[in-house]
Design an enzyme around this catalytic site. Structure first.
Site, PDB file in Angstrom:
ATOM      1  CG  ASP A 105      -1.968   0.991   1.158  1.00  0.00           C
ATOM      2  OD1 ASP A 105      -2.419   1.532   0.311  1.00  0.00           O
ATOM      3  OD2 ASP A 105      -2.427   1.374   2.524  1.00  0.00           O
ATOM      4  CG  HIS A 106      -0.313   4.907   0.217  1.00  0.00           C
ATOM      5  ND1 HIS A 106      -0.761   5.805  -0.564  1.00  0.00           N
ATOM      6  CD2 HIS A 106      -1.266   4.433   1.024  1.00  0.00           C
ATOM      7  CE1 HIS A 106      -2.160   6.075  -0.576  1.00  0.00           C
ATOM      8  NE2 HIS A 106      -2.443   5.404   0.392  1.00  0.00           N
ATOM      9  CG  HIS A 166      -4.882   8.160   3.702  1.00  0.00           C
ATOM     10  ND1 HIS A 166      -4.251   8.795   2.788  1.00  0.00           N
ATOM     11  CD2 HIS A 166      -4.995   6.764   3.458  1.00  0.00           C
ATOM     12  CE1 HIS A 166      -4.254   7.903   1.637  1.00  0.00           C
ATOM     13  NE2 HIS A 166      -4.678   6.707   1.966  1.00  0.00           N
ATOM     14  N   GLY A 167      -6.649   8.791   7.755  1.00  0.00           N
ATOM     15  CA  GLY A 167      -6.646   8.956   9.379  1.00  0.00           C
ATOM     16  C   GLY A 167      -8.268   9.237   9.593  1.00  0.00           C
ATOM     17  CG  ASN A 184      -7.210   0.899   0.052  1.00  0.00           C
ATOM     18  OD1 ASN A 184      -7.585  -0.179  -0.759  1.00  0.00           O
ATOM     19  ND2 ASN A 184      -6.142   1.612  -0.217  1.00  0.00           N
ATOM     20  CB  ALA A 191      -5.513   1.635   7.313  1.00  0.00           C
ATOM     21  CG  HIS A 237      -6.398   4.970  -1.315  1.00  0.00           C
ATOM     22  ND1 HIS A 237      -4.950   4.634  -0.597  1.00  0.00           N
ATOM     23  CD2 HIS A 237      -6.313   4.418  -2.585  1.00  0.00           C
ATOM     24  CE1 HIS A 237      -4.361   3.954  -1.530  1.00  0.00           C
ATOM     25  NE2 HIS A 237      -5.184   3.712  -2.533  1.00  0.00           N
TER      26      HIS A 237
HETATM   27  P1  13P Z   1      -7.943   5.037   6.052  1.00  0.00           P
HETATM   28  O1  13P Z   1      -6.757   4.948   7.035  1.00  0.00           O
HETATM   29  O2  13P Z   1      -8.817   6.273   6.194  1.00  0.00           O
HETATM   30  O3  13P Z   1      -8.841   3.624   6.514  1.00  0.00           O
HETATM   31  O4  13P Z   1      -7.293   4.873   4.696  1.00  0.00           O
HETATM   32  C1  13P Z   1      -6.690   3.594   4.420  1.00  0.00           C
HETATM   33  C2  13P Z   1      -5.855   3.685   3.180  1.00  0.00           C
HETATM   34  O5  13P Z   1      -6.525   4.168   2.135  1.00  0.00           O
HETATM   35  C3  13P Z   1      -4.899   3.048   3.019  1.00  0.00           C
HETATM   36  O6  13P Z   1      -4.330   3.138   1.927  1.00  0.00           O
END
Ligand code: 13P
Length: 279
Positions: free
Chosen positions: A82-83, A175-176, A225, A227, A203
């Site tokens: 990822d990334h 993200h976050g 996605n 995380a 994402h």
């Molecule tokens: P989140 O942390 O907002 O779920 O995003 C995850 C993500 O896009 C990982 O690439």
């Protein structure tokens, strides 16, 4: 089931208008939880790791762990970088056995992003490569990114020039943890879909309301996605287990409930993606 690439799962998801859940794992327990949830929901699944996670435990650890879990799993499991933030890290993940790669050149100017992405596509050979144009905002692994929405015409040009297999859109997710309710530019997503026919990736999905995620899937997203949501779920369960058992000192006493909590959460998210029963 074999340890697979994302190719076949994406083909079916695009045809069936649902999404594959891609879940970030930070450790063995989270990887086990993701596989257990996918088995319980009979869903194909993607486990992914960021460069920050791979600094904590290298690609060899995750490739060894996930490939072995996948071998005994009843559902297809892919392992994705990822990334990916450099050609070298992407090459290392390939060597170690990852089955899918992302190269994220989204902070580079258009031409630089194309050049880097194309180099990774050429190196990857049979492995699918995801890339991003425009920027998903928020806390991304180790840095804060300013959101910059994807331009549909540039997206089409980017996909044509690079030969990538899936494309990450920037349509207002971050993200976050969101500070307010995210406002997604769904018309922009439809604009990208009209010009780009490869699988589209969302994402920054933690905290996006369920109905908005479902609408994105209806409009062409086929990888979603998560995380932050799972990191919070895991950590809250560890904190609760420590509070409930103040005298305990065996890590398993805290990690087992956290693993169970992540399994339950991933099951819910798989159903939200609509990939349950699709293995
Ligand atoms: P989140 O942390 O907002 O779920 O995003 C995850 C993500 O896009 C990982 O690439």
């Amino acid at each position: 089931m074999p340890f697979v690439t994302t190719k076949e799962m994406f083909r079916k998801a695009q045809e069936g208008v649902y999404a594959i859940g891609a879940f970030n794992a930070e450790n063995m327990e989270m990887a086990q939880a993701i596989v257990a949830a996918a088995e319980a929901e009979n869903a194909p699944v993607i486990i992914q790791t960021t460069p920050g996670t791979l600094k904590y435990a290298g690609p060899e650890c995750f490739a060894g762990l996930v490939s072995r879990l996948a071998r005994d799993a009843k559902v297809p499991v892919a392992l994705h970088l990822d990334h990916g933030n450099s050609f070298d890290l992407a090459a290392k993940c390939k060597r170690e056995g990852y089955t899918s790669l992302m190269i994220d050149g989204s902070l580079l100017p258009f031409g630089g992003n194309v050049t880097l992405t194309k180099q990774v596509v050429d190196m990857a050979g049979d492995l699918p490569v995801e890339a991003e144009l425009g920027t998903v905002g928020g806390k991304e692994d180790t840095h804060e990114a300013q959101a910059q929405y994807t331009d549909p015409d540039e997206a089409a040009e980017f996909v044509r020039l690079t030969g990538i297999s899936s494309f990450a859109v920037a349509i207002g997710t971050a993200h976050g943890v969101y500070k307010g309710e995210p406002k997604l530019d769904l018309n922009r997503l439809s604009g990208v879909r009209a010009r780009v026919d490869i699988p589209l990736v969302l994402h920054g999905t933690s905290g996006v309301p369920v109905e908005q995620v479902k609408e994105c899937i209806r409009r062409g997203i086929c990888k979603v996605n998560y995380a932050t949501d799972l990191r919070i779920t895991f950590t809250n369960a560890v904190k609760q287990a420590i509070a409930d058992q103040p005298g305990a000192y065996d890590p398993k006493k805290f990690l087992a409930p956290a693993r169970a909590a992540v399994t339950e959460r991933v099951r819910e998210l798989i159903r939200l993606c609509g990939s349950d029963g699709k293995a």
